[in-house]
Design an enzyme around this catalytic site. Structure first.
Site, PDB file in Angstrom:
ATOM      1  N   GLU A   9      43.486  44.400  32.419  1.00 29.33           N
ATOM      2  CA  GLU A   9      44.571  45.313  32.046  1.00 29.33           C
ATOM      3  C   GLU A   9      45.373  45.771  33.258  1.00 29.33           C
ATOM      4  O   GLU A   9      46.602  45.835  33.213  1.00 29.33           O
ATOM      5  CB  GLU A   9      44.024  46.513  31.266  1.00 29.33           C
ATOM      6  N   CYS A  46      44.592  36.971  25.785  1.00 31.20           N
ATOM      7  CA  CYS A  46      45.532  38.056  26.058  1.00 31.20           C
ATOM      8  C   CYS A  46      46.525  38.164  24.912  1.00 31.20           C
ATOM      9  O   CYS A  46      47.010  37.143  24.407  1.00 31.20           O
ATOM     10  CB  CYS A  46      46.267  37.780  27.370  1.00 31.20           C
TER      11      CYS A  46
END
Length: 195
Positions: free
Chosen positions: A115, A72
């Site tokens: 997301e 991430c």
């Protein structure tokens, strides 16, 4: 809204990311973008079309989940095994307010779930099955002490509840997607879910 999406797109591409959520750049709106073409971080995956997804709604199809490695941009230098639904339907709106309704599987489904988690104040280490004994690969860190520091930082983020993203994320008024100001003026608060 178009300027925000352009900024998000530039950020995602500059960091070779597969996607980006508005809260990752400090904007509390339910907006994500994603795409995978030729990406050095994901050389083995099938392409995912460039998508701007406003007010996403995810529905898993079946109970099948699979562990897969994730990283991430909000937790640099860390990767971990994360369970995700293997197939799902997602709906929402594009930048012009047109409806999006897709059924996807595999890496595409993983990216969308990752997301959208950002919109609900969830970072992927919180999804890992066993945080204290998780499998972690610290990329770009040359020594074991450096790798341990990255892992400990991620544990503090999860255990201390200190997330990188703001937890106040607003729904965007679909009728007001164009022009951008109407979208921002017409937004209403959505309470983020916690896993």
């Amino acid at each position: 809204l178009a300027a925000l999406v352009a900024d998000m797109n530039d950020t995602m591409r500059a960091l070779s990311g597969a996607g980006l959520a508005a809260p990752q750049i400090g904007v509390g709106l339910r907006l994500v973008i994603f795409e995978v073409t030729v990406n050095p971080r994901y050389p083995e995956v099938a392409p995912i079309p460039y998508t701007v997804l406003v007010n996403p709604d995810l529905t898993p199809i079946g109970d099948s989940q699979e562990d897969g490695w994730e990283g991430c941009l909000s937790v640099p230098g860390l990767r971990g095994l994360v369970p995700r639904f293997t197939k799902l339907r997602y709906r929402g709106f594009d930048l012009q307010g047109g409806p999006i309704d897709r059924t996807v599987e595999g890496f595409h489904a993983r990216v969308v779930q990752h997301e959208v988690d950002h919109l609900d104040g969830i970072l992927y280490p919180e999804r890992m099955r066993d945080l204290p004994r998780r499998e972690v690969a610290a990329r770009g860190i040359e020594d074991l002490a450096g790798a341990h520091e990255v892992v400990e930082r991620a544990q503090r983020l999860v255990e201390g509840g200190r997330l990188v993203e703001p937890v106040h994320v607003e729904q965007i008024d679909a009728v007001g997607l164009q022009p951008a100001q109407r979208a921002l003026d017409g937004a209403h608060e959505v309470k983020p879910r916690r896993a």
